[in-house]
Each structure stands twice: as structure tokens, then as C-alpha cells.
Design a protein around this motif. Structure first.
Motif, short mmCIF file in Angstrom:
data_model
loop_
_atom_site.label_atom_id
_atom_site.label_comp_id
_atom_site.label_asym_id
_atom_site.label_seq_id
_atom_site.Cartn_x
_atom_site.Cartn_y
_atom_site.Cartn_z
N TYR A 121 0.80 -1.22 0.00
CA TYR A 121 0.00 0.00 0.00
C TYR A 121 0.84 1.28 0.00
CZ TYR A 121 0.62 -0.07 5.15
OH TYR A 121 1.13 -0.10 6.43
N LYS A 122 2.14 1.14 0.06
CA LYS A 122 3.02 2.30 -0.08
C LYS A 122 3.73 2.22 -1.43
CE LYS A 122 4.03 2.84 4.87
NZ LYS A 122 5.07 2.83 5.92
N ILE A 124 2.49 3.21 -4.29
CA ILE A 124 1.55 2.89 -5.38
C ILE A 124 1.70 3.94 -6.49
CG2 ILE A 124 -0.88 2.64 -6.00
CD1 ILE A 124 0.18 0.39 -4.25
N GLU A 125 1.75 3.48 -7.72
CA GLU A 125 1.89 4.39 -8.86
C GLU A 125 0.51 4.82 -9.37
OE1 GLU A 125 4.27 2.56 -11.84
OE2 GLU A 125 6.15 2.82 -10.74
N ILE A 291 -5.45 5.27 -6.51
CA ILE A 291 -4.56 4.71 -5.48
C ILE A 291 -5.33 3.80 -4.54
CG2 ILE A 291 -3.13 5.32 -3.47
CD1 ILE A 291 -2.39 7.91 -5.04
N LEU A 422 -1.86 7.72 2.00
CA LEU A 422 -1.55 6.90 0.83
C LEU A 422 -1.05 7.75 -0.34
CD1 LEU A 422 -4.57 4.40 0.88
CD2 LEU A 422 -2.21 3.95 1.57
N VAL A 423 -1.68 8.90 -0.55
CA VAL A 423 -1.26 9.79 -1.64
C VAL A 423 0.14 10.31 -1.38
CG1 VAL A 423 -1.73 11.99 -2.77
CG2 VAL A 423 -3.62 10.44 -2.26
N ASN A 425 2.45 8.89 0.12
CA ASN A 425 3.42 7.81 -0.02
C ASN A 425 3.31 7.09 -1.36
OD1 ASN A 425 4.93 7.21 2.75
ND2 ASN A 425 2.85 7.91 3.22
N SER A 426 2.72 7.76 -2.36
CA SER A 426 2.57 7.17 -3.69
C SER A 426 3.59 7.75 -4.65
CB SER A 426 1.15 7.44 -4.21
OG SER A 426 0.97 8.83 -4.43
N LYS A 427 3.59 7.23 -5.88
CA LYS A 427 4.51 7.71 -6.93
C LYS A 427 3.70 8.18 -8.13
CE LYS A 427 8.15 4.39 -5.66
NZ LYS A 427 8.93 3.22 -6.13
#
Length: 434
Positions: A121-122, A124-125, A291, A422-423, A425-427
Motif C-alpha cells: 500500500y506504499k 503505489i503508482e 490509489i 496513501l497519496v 506515499n505514492s509515486k
């Protein structure tokens, strides 16, 4: 009170509860005080029959069901809290023992909130948010504004066509027998909107002001009213008036009428900025959704059907509320669309299951990452709502408290904070960032 919980399979288990005899006696007292008010015993007024005489005449067993109804809800709630389970459906209760002077023993088969096994969950593209507005999008918005500010002009010389709003009387019957909801006077109908039974609006097209016509349609086989499903109906229609949209010209005068600007070019520049801001928000929302969807797909969770059905009910209620803001209601929508409530619920099940899955996964992430909601967070949320609805913070809090929604507000804030986590820690994907 003693309570134990034993899992049977997946999300199903048995809650076994034993309640002290003293509480049984208290419940029997309450049951007696309730039923004695209606008891008829010769020589005594209603409500004045002594307990020993009542029990001698009717038996103490006559109080058992009322006593169970009084005692069961409160001890079930206590047992749920004591065993730290989260039921998602009504329990199946089996009373094993209930008698005067003895403990109350029952078992409840309970469906509980499922366990969630998180996947990745970390990192995430997802596509980056964008605020770029194309010329096509700007022109489409201008056309929409033209439509919104169009005038409805009464047409006397031409027949009705798609897009026109007609004012009609109609009186429907099946085999010559009128049916409920099949008659109205001076009803405004936009032709081509699909509001009425399939085939109705198409037959009104071509009618002129003052015309009478028998419109023949067939109710869908899945129509919600079984007595009409699949039946041929005849609507006697009179057309009173035809109204057609007249679009304003896109010029400086239009800009002055709809905005604070003097020229169309100035207005277009401002409109482009507004569209960019809106597109940025929509794009960010889409990125968040993407995400969350991917995180939910990576998780393992088996969702109990009662949770899905409960969410369907919430969605139906929300849909009905939206319809009411538009001057309709759920019954009218089902009647016009030819659907049943079951049809609508079935259509919503897929989205309902997705919502439940997403929320369960987000709740689990909040636990894993210790994402909490402080009193300051709630106060800020209340302040935001007060600003949005132009009410005081105390008014908003009182409204939520009256509706029992303060608890759900805390849950909503926690879910939003989890999505923000989540956002953060996203890509961003390179392709979408171009």
C-alpha cells in the motif's frame, strides 16, 4: 454476566451468554408492570392485580417473552462489547434457558466484520494530477453555459421535436381500464430525455399545439408494477404548448449578462482559470481513487453479504434524497424508468461491494499506521462544515448529534486522513506527468 465468542468459519461465529438470575428477576418485574395494565381479572381494576394472583391465573411463563424482549437487547450489546466483536448483521438468537430464579442463557450466531490482510500500500503508482485545459474543453463549457442561459420560446407554427419541452395532458389505460399514476394535466416533458416509458416521447415528436393523439406503448416485462408489466397501454395525449430553447449569441453582451466582465475574451480567460482549478480538483480526486482502488486490490478480504446489502440500502437512500432535490422521488423514478426496486439494487451491488472493500482496507491501514483523529481534527472539520453551510459550528454539531452522525464524522475524517497518507506515499507515473 459471562460472554464468550467462538469463531465457526470465516466471518461467522457463536456468541454464548449467561446472564445472572438477578437480572432475569428484574426483567420479569418490568414485564409484569407492562402487561398488568391490560390484564382482566374479576374483582380487580386494570393495573391493580397483585403479582401472586396474576401469576396464579396466567402463570409466570406468560411473562417470559416480554422479559426476554426487554433484557436481550441490552445484554447482547454488553456481550458484543465484552468480547470485542463487530457484528454486521442481525444475530440468529437461540434461547437455551430462561426461567424464574435461573440464569438466562442464550447463543447468538453472529456475522462479524471481516479480517483484512493488507498487501502493498506504499509506493503505489498513479497518474499525476493535471490542470491543463484544452480549447475543446473551454468551448464545451461555453456551450453548456449557452444551454443554461437559453430562453424557452413558445413555438406555435412548428411541430414538436427532440429537445423541446412540451406541456401535455395524458390519460393512460390498459384494456380500457385506467391505472394508478397514468394520468396528469399540464405536465412538462422534455422530449428525448427518456423520462417516460420507452416509445412514449418518440410518438409525441411531430405533434403540434392543440393536437390530440393516442400514444400506444408497451410496458417493459420488468416493469415494477406486476399488473402492468408487458401490457400494452394507450395514453390519450393533448398537447397544450411547445417550448424550444433559444441560445444566446456568444459575444460581449453574453459576457456582460453572465459575468462581471465587459468582453467575451476577458470572460473566456477567467473561465479557463476556473476550469483549470476544477480540473485540478477532479484530477486529484481521480488520482486518490486510483490509489485506493489499487491498494484495495492488493488486499485480501472476504466481504460478508450483509455488509454489501447494507451499503446498497445506503446508496438507495442517497439516490432517493438526490431525486427529491430535483422534484422527484424513488417511486416516480421507478415508474418512469420501468424498473423495479430490485433491479436498481442489483445494479448498485457492484459499486456497493467496492465501497465496502475500500473502507475496510482503509480502516486496516489506519490501524497499521496508527492514523488517529484528534478533537482538534473534529473541531476543524466542524468549522469547515459551518463555513460551507453558512451556519455556526454549534449548530452543525447539534444537527449531527441529533442525527446520530457525530461518530460517523470521526470515521470519515479518519478515512480521509488515511487517503492523504496513501497519496503522500505514492509515486507519480512518468507518462501521466507529461
Amino acid at each position: 454476566m459471562k460472554a464468550t465468542w467462538e469463531k465457526i468459519e470465516k466471518n461467522l461465529g457463536v456468541l454464548e451468554v449467561e446472564v445472572e438470575a438477578e437480572r432475569v428477576a428484574a426483567a420479569l418485574d418490568k414485564a409484569f408492570n407492562k402487561v398488568v395494565k391490560k390484564a382482566n381479572v374479576p374483582g380487580f381494576r386494570k393495573g391493580k392485580v397483585p403479582r401472586p394472583i396474576f401469576e396464579a391465573r396466567y402463570g409466570v411463563e406468560s411473562l417470559y417473552q416480554d422479559a426476554i424482549d426487554i433484557l436481550l437487547p441490552e445484554v447482547y450489546s454488553e456481550a458484543v462489547e465484552q468480547t470485542d466483536i463487530f457484528p454486521v448483521d442481525r444475530p440468529e438468537v437461540d434461547v437455551e434457558q430462561f426461567a424464574k430464579g435461573q440464569p438466562f442463557v442464550f447463543k447468538a450466531k453472529v456475522t462479524v466484520k471481516p479480517e483484512v490482510k493488507l498487501g502493498e500500500y506504499k509506493g503505489i503508482e498513479a497518474p499525476a494530477a493535471t490542470a491543463e485545459v484544452t480549447e475543446e474543453e473551454l468551448n464545451a463549457e461555453l456551450e453548456r453555459l449557452q444551454q443554461r442561459h437559453a430562453e424557452l420560446i413558445v413555438i406555435d407554427e412548428e411541430p414538436a421535436q427532440n429537445g423541446d419541452t412540451v406541456v401535455i395532458d395524458f390519460d393512460g389505460s390498459v384494456n380500457g381500464v385506467p391505472f394508478e399514476g397514468g394520468k396528469a394535466e399540464r405536465y412538462s416533458l422534455e422530449l428525448g430525455s427518456g423520462s417516460f416509458i420507452p416509445g412514449f416521447e418518440e410518438q409525441v415528436v411531430g405533434m403540434a399545439t392543440g393536437d390530440f393523439k393516442d400514444v400506444v406503448v408497451t410496458f417493459p416485462e420488468t416493469y415494477h408494477a406486476e399488473e402492468l408489466a408487458g401490457k400494452e397501454a394507450v395514453f390519450k395525449v393533448k398537447l397544450h404548448e411547445i417550448k424550444r430553447k433559444q441560445l444566446p449569441a456568444l459575444d460581449d453582451e453574453f459576457a456582460k449578462d453572465v459575468s462581471e466582465f465587459d468582453t467575451l475574451e476577458e470572460y473566456k480567460e477567467d473561465l479557463k482559470k476556473e476550469l483549470a482549478s476544477r480540473k485540478q480538483q477532479e484530477s486529484e480526486s481521480a488520482r486518490e481513487s486510483s490509489i485506493v482502488e489499487k491498494v484495495a486490490e492488493n488486499a485480501e478480504v472476504e466481504i460478508p453479504r450483509p455488509m454489501v446489502l447494507g451499503e446498497v440500502q445506503n446508496m438507495v437512500r442517497d439516490f432517493d434524497n438526490r431525486l427529491r432535490t430535483q422534484g422527484m422521488n424513488l417511486d416516480m423514478f421507478l415508474s418512469f424508468s420501468g424498473q423495479t426496486l430490485s433491479d436498481l439494487q442489483e445494479q448498485m451491488e457492484g459499486d456497493a461491494e467496492k465501497r465496502v472493500r475500500n473502507n475496510l482496507v482503509l480502516e486496516q491501514i489506519a490501524k497499521e499506521e496508527n492514523i488517529t483523529v484528534s478533537d482538534e481534527d473534529i473541531e476543524q472539520e466542524l468549522a469547515n462544515m459551518a463555513d460551507m453551510y453558512k451556519r455556526s459550528k454549534d449548530e452543525i454539531k447539534n444537527i449531527l448529534a441529533a442525527n446520530g452522525s457525530l461518530g460517523s464524522l470521526r470515521e470519515e475524517v479518519q478515512l480521509r486522513k488515511t487517503i492523504e497518507f496513501l497519496v503522500a506515499n505514492s509515486k507519480e507515473t512518468a507518462a501521466a506527468a507529461e
